[in-house]
Design a protein around this motif. Structure first.
Motif, PDB file in Angstrom:
ATOM      1  N   LYS A   1       3.261-108.773 -27.390  1.00  0.00           N
ATOM      2  CA  LYS A   1       2.893-109.475 -26.170  1.00  0.00           C
ATOM      3  C   LYS A   1       3.475-110.880 -26.181  1.00  0.00           C
ATOM      4  O   LYS A   1       3.520-111.532 -27.222  1.00  0.00           O
ATOM      5  N   GLU A   2       3.914-111.334 -25.033  1.00  0.00           N
ATOM      6  CA  GLU A   2       4.388-112.701 -24.912  1.00  0.00           C
ATOM      7  C   GLU A   2       3.252-113.667 -25.248  1.00  0.00           C
ATOM      8  O   GLU A   2       2.105-113.478 -24.827  1.00  0.00           O
TER       9      GLU A   2
ATOM     10  N   ILE B   1      11.314-109.338 -24.937  1.00  0.00           N
ATOM     11  CA  ILE B   1      10.518-109.381 -23.712  1.00  0.00           C
ATOM     12  C   ILE B   1      11.412-109.978 -22.640  1.00  0.00           C
ATOM     13  O   ILE B   1      11.597-111.191 -22.557  1.00  0.00           O
TER      14      ILE B   1
END
Length: 406
Positions: free
Chosen positions: A180-181, A279
């Motif tokens: 996840k960012e 991402i």
């Protein structure tokens, strides 16, 4: 995977823990005995954990005496009961001290001639203790022979490594679900390590080289190109100057390469893989460099065969990087290899490296890792585990090697 030991079916929780079969141990010991006879040595005394496990099937506090002829003798200080459980060797005795070990050796050998020790890894203070204990025997370095024997993997060992690859592949397939960012590198690494640990991963792999350690390299952006003492293309800042490599507290952002380089260890055996995630899209420069790494990998698969000189393939990779205009980024600063052996240690023979002539042989297991390092931006590339067969390289993992953009 089901492993049998002396004809007994052994199944532990998650089918992960297994004992080395007696026939496997005896085959390894016979190969070392052949070297001892050729070299005119009486015996070898094995003390280092990876070698001890390879020849005896146990890592208890023990010394293994392998005579040039006859049965090996495993002398165990702690824990004798566990050594009896873990090792399929027949002659296992309990000892209390180095004096007991010396007496047992003296009772087994003539008081003259040579005895081999692993001088590449033996600490100096222990060397002098053994020198006094073994007099008048002459101590001879047997580490080179041991490493060459271990370099060729048996079908049993390759099956152990395939089990490790199964677990590793499950972990890599979970990366897109966990990444996840805004999370830190150490958080992502910890989540991936947990997945591996509950499936039997013992943790950091063993390395033979002095003062080298190899935590998982879960590194993002500029940190994947941040140099360290580690003898490899990537380093990472780590968590502190006390352990200055690997993942740190850097936050993972968008449009930067996220390198996941894991060396998983199941039942002692190591496999080594690298995949790149992102991402959002990466720059054309990084994508093109990654594609060059994949082209080098494909050439390895096409051309590496038994009997070839490993140095030629390092030179080939360097030439391909130069033609792509990427020679200054290939494998990072001060790194002059593109592949290494795997087994019970991460840094086994052979090494596919500059000025390192080695005849490649069937049964070698190799981690081939063409990578490109861009300071301040990141690292791209790939690493896969292969076994060299009579017909060429067989890739043991089937992971997608393209950049995985989330």
């Amino acid at each position: 995977m089901v492993i049998t030991n002396q004809g007994v079916r052994i199944v532990f929780e998650n089918n992960q823990t297994c004992y080395t079969p007696q026939e496997e141990l005896f085959t390894r010991i016979e190969r070392l005995q052949g070297h001892l006879l050729t070299a005119g040595m009486q015996a070898a005394l094995i003390v280092q954990n990876a070698d001890l496990f390879y020849f005896s099937g146990t890592c208890q506090d023990a010394h293994l005496l392998i005579p040039a002829r006859g049965e090996p003798l495993l002398m165990v200080r702690k824990n004798y009961e566990r050594a009896l459980e873990e090792s399929a060797l027949d002659k296992i005795i309990a000892v209390q001290s180095y004096k007991d070990i010396g007496r047992s050796i003296a009772g087994s050998l003539k008081n003259r001639g040579g005895i081999g020790l692993e001088l590449d890894v033996l600490p100096a203070n222990l060397f002098f203790r053994y020198k006094k204990m073994l007099e008048p025997l002459e101590i001879i370095d047997v580490s080179g022979a041991i490493r060459e024997i271990r370099m060729i993997k048996s079908p049993y060992e390759i099956e152990c490594m395939k089990e490790c690859i199964r677990v590793t592949s499950e972990m890599y397939n979970e990366v897109p679900n966990l990444l996840k960012e805004g999370m830190t590198e150490i958080e992502l690494s910890s989540r991936l390590e947990l997945l591996m640990r509950v499936k039997g991963n013992q943790g950091n792999p063993r390395l033979r080289a002095f003062n080298q350690e190899a935590p998982p390299h879960v590194l993002s952006g500029r940190n994947s190109a941040y140099p360290s003492f580690f003898d490899g293309p990537t380093g990472g800042a780590g968590l502190s100057p006390a352990f200055p490599q690997g993942p740190g507290f850097k936050t993972i952002g968008r449009n930067e390469p996220i390198l996941v380089d894991f060396s998983a260890v199941i039942n002692g055996y190591v496999v080594d893989h690298t995949r790149i995630f992102s991402i959002g899209p990466l720059s054309d420069k990084l994508v093109e460099a990654h594609n060059t790494a994949l082209e080098i990998k494909r050439r390895f698969i096409q051309e590496i065969k038994p009997g070839a000189n490993g140095k030629d393939f390092y030179d080939m990779a360097v030439n391909m990087a130069e033609k792509a205009g990427l020679s200054s980024h290939f494998m990072g600063s001060g790194v002059h290899f593109v592949g290494h052996g795997l087994g019970l240690e991460l840094d086994e023979l052979p090494v596919i490296a500059k000025n390192h002539h080695v005849t490649l042989q069937s049964g070698m297991v190799l981690a081939l890792e063409p990578k490109f390092v861009f300071p301040g931006e990141g690292t791209v590339g790939v690493e896969d585990t292969f076994v060299l067969t009579e017909s060429g390289l067989e890739q043991l993992n089937m992971l997608d090697d393209s950049i995985k953009i989330l």
